[in-house]
Write an enzyme that holds these catalytic residues in place. Structure first.
Site, PDB file in Angstrom:
ATOM      1  N   HIS A   1     -44.158  24.866 -30.721  1.00 20.82           N
ATOM      2  CA  HIS A   1     -43.748  25.218 -29.360  1.00 20.82           C
ATOM      3  C   HIS A   1     -43.827  26.723 -29.148  1.00 20.82           C
ATOM      4  O   HIS A   1     -44.512  27.202 -28.251  1.00 20.82           O
ATOM      5  CB  HIS A   1     -42.326  24.707 -29.114  1.00 20.82           C
ATOM      6  CG  HIS A   1     -41.809  24.944 -27.723  1.00 20.82           C
ATOM      7  ND1 HIS A   1     -42.606  25.309 -26.657  1.00 20.82           N
ATOM      8  CD2 HIS A   1     -40.549  24.862 -27.217  1.00 20.82           C
ATOM      9  CE1 HIS A   1     -41.864  25.431 -25.565  1.00 20.82           C
ATOM     10  NE2 HIS A   1     -40.607  25.174 -25.883  1.00 20.82           N
TER      11      HIS A   1
ATOM     12  N   HIS B   1     -53.906  23.680 -24.231  1.00 23.93           N
ATOM     13  CA  HIS B   1     -52.507  23.588 -23.822  1.00 23.93           C
ATOM     14  C   HIS B   1     -52.184  22.125 -23.579  1.00 23.93           C
ATOM     15  O   HIS B   1     -53.053  21.354 -23.166  1.00 23.93           O
ATOM     16  CB  HIS B   1     -52.275  24.416 -22.546  1.00 23.93           C
ATOM     17  CG  HIS B   1     -50.837  24.651 -22.231  1.00 23.93           C
ATOM     18  ND1 HIS B   1     -50.067  23.715 -21.569  1.00 23.93           N
ATOM     19  CD2 HIS B   1     -50.021  25.709 -22.471  1.00 23.93           C
ATOM     20  CE1 HIS B   1     -48.840  24.204 -21.422  1.00 23.93           C
ATOM     21  NE2 HIS B   1     -48.773  25.387 -21.956  1.00 23.93           N
TER      22      HIS B   1
ATOM     23  N   ASP C   1     -50.273  32.772 -24.318  1.00 20.65           N
ATOM     24  CA  ASP C   1     -49.861  33.355 -25.590  1.00 20.65           C
ATOM     25  C   ASP C   1     -51.020  33.992 -26.349  1.00 20.65           C
ATOM     26  O   ASP C   1     -50.793  34.702 -27.332  1.00 20.65           O
ATOM     27  CB  ASP C   1     -49.188  32.287 -26.449  1.00 20.65           C
ATOM     28  CG  ASP C   1     -47.892  31.801 -25.828  1.00 20.65           C
ATOM     29  OD1 ASP C   1     -47.094  32.653 -25.404  1.00 20.65           O
ATOM     30  OD2 ASP C   1     -47.697  30.580 -25.744  1.00 20.65           O
TER      31      ASP C   1
END
Length: 377
Positions: free
Chosen positions: A222, A261, A314
């Site tokens: 996560h 994702h 990210d």
């Protein structure tokens, strides 16, 4: 009886509740907070404005923002006893220490035990203000320094960098941290938000739910992407090696960190705002090579975009933290700083018309059998 039961592993594609907070279209690659495009918010809003939008439902006017911001700034300090607890467990992973510190706040601040929407909002604002203080305090203590007290003349993001580094950030550096928090503030029923909702479903208090969320975010599946991207960038070393790195990874059927994702099939809409930030901060810090390596990886991954392997937010975050000289084990705690308002409003939403979240598992164990005494086994 169970022949027609459909199992959605990981609850993929299952709607468990309605929410008026974030709207995600994974196919189109769009994200909205309460109807506002993430692009408008990342370009024009401050994190404080986004906190108000998420927690209270609307963007604030000037007077509302001033009052909201003043309340947040006044709540940044933490009890000395919490700092003592951080000293005791200073050698632990920052996420473990942060979780422990939030749990300690629940025991040391009596108001944290209050439930009801007003209490959740009040405690949520306070926790959102305190979490950066806890993370920065631990970083100081584990390096043999005294924690730096919050500076209430600074914005949420600028104060975070001040407490972490002991120097006032440039306007551009503070704004980039602010954008990072805005982009991570809320993202629907992600694993940590869902876990927090499960906790609230039992009628637990907000601090308990945030401890659950932090525990869930700590899992590398996560919250670990930014750290993994930075490890990848260091492994690649120079832009000219990116193509071969990607080729080898794909030939071995291994994932390239920062691509793909669970929700988005198109490019993560948050990524573009971090991309430009990496470029500018790299130039400011005299280290443009990090951005160049990232972009070389993006170029090498283009053939796989049709399979939904597009860059996510990210992919760029870790390099920004690296340019600030922030240790990699702080990347997930930084994620939690930004996600705080999202967790808070998810918990508030769960509390409205609350229901215990109790899914089913389909039994596939042994058929009924007779008890066997221990001496006959």
């Amino acid at each position: 009886m169970t022949d027609n039961v459909k199992i959605n592993r990981g609850l993929k594609g299952v709607y468990f509740e309605r929410s008026g907070v974030s709207d995600i279209d994974g196919a189109a690659g769009t994200l909205q907070y309460r109807g506002y495009s993430i692009h408008d918010l990342a370009t024009h809003a401050t994190f404080e404005e986004v906190c108000h939008l998420l927690m209270k439902g609307e963007l604030p006017n000037a007077a509302e923002l001033a009052a909201f911001d003043a309340e947040m700034r006044a709540a940044r300090s933490v009890p000395d006893a919490v700092l003592d607890i951080i000293r005791v467990c200073k050698d632990g992973h920052p996420m473990d220490v942060l979780r422990t510190a939030v749990s300690a706040l629940a025991a040391l601040e009596p108001d944290s035990l209050a439930t009801g929407e007003e209490a959740f909002l009040r405690n949520g604002m306070r926790l959102t203000a305190q979490v950066p203080t806890l993370v920065a305090a631990h970083e100081a203590i584990r390096n043999g320094r005294d924690p730096i007290a919050p500076d209430n003349s600074l914005s949420h993001a600028a104060n975070w960098l001040w407490m972490l580094k002991g120097e006032k950030p440039s306007e551009d550096a503070a704004r980039l941290a602010d954008v990072d928090f805005v982009l991570h503030a809320e993202h629907g029923a992600n694993a940590s938000s869902f876990a927090a909702r499960v906790t609230v479903g039992t009628e637990a208090n907000l601090h308990g739910a945030i401890v659950t969320a932090l525990s869930t975010l700590a899992g590398p599946a996560h919250g670990g992407a930014a750290e993994d991207v930075m490890k990848m960038v260091k492994e690649i070393g120079t832009p000219d090696k990116a193509a071969e790195y990607v080729k080898t990874k794909r030939a071995n059927r291994e994932a390239v960190t920062g691509f793909g994702h669970r929700v988005y099939r198109a490019e993560d809409p948050r990524a573009r705002h971090m991309r430009e930030g990496v470029r500018k901060l790299g130039e400011e810090m005299g280290a443009p090579e990090w951005y160049e390596i990232l972009q070389a990886v993006v170029e090498a991954m283009k053939p796989y975009s049709r399979h939904g392997l597009n860059v996510n937010v990210d992919f760029y975050s870790g390099v920004i933290y690296q340019l600030h000289g922030i240790p990699m084990d702080l990347y997930v705690p930084i994620f939690s700083i930004g996600r705080m308002p999202g967790w808070v409003i998810q918990c508030i939403e769960q509390q409205r018309g609350n229901i215990l979240i109790r899914p089913l598992t389909l039994y596939n164990g042994p058929e009924p059998r007779d008890w066997v005494p221990i001496d006959a086994r």
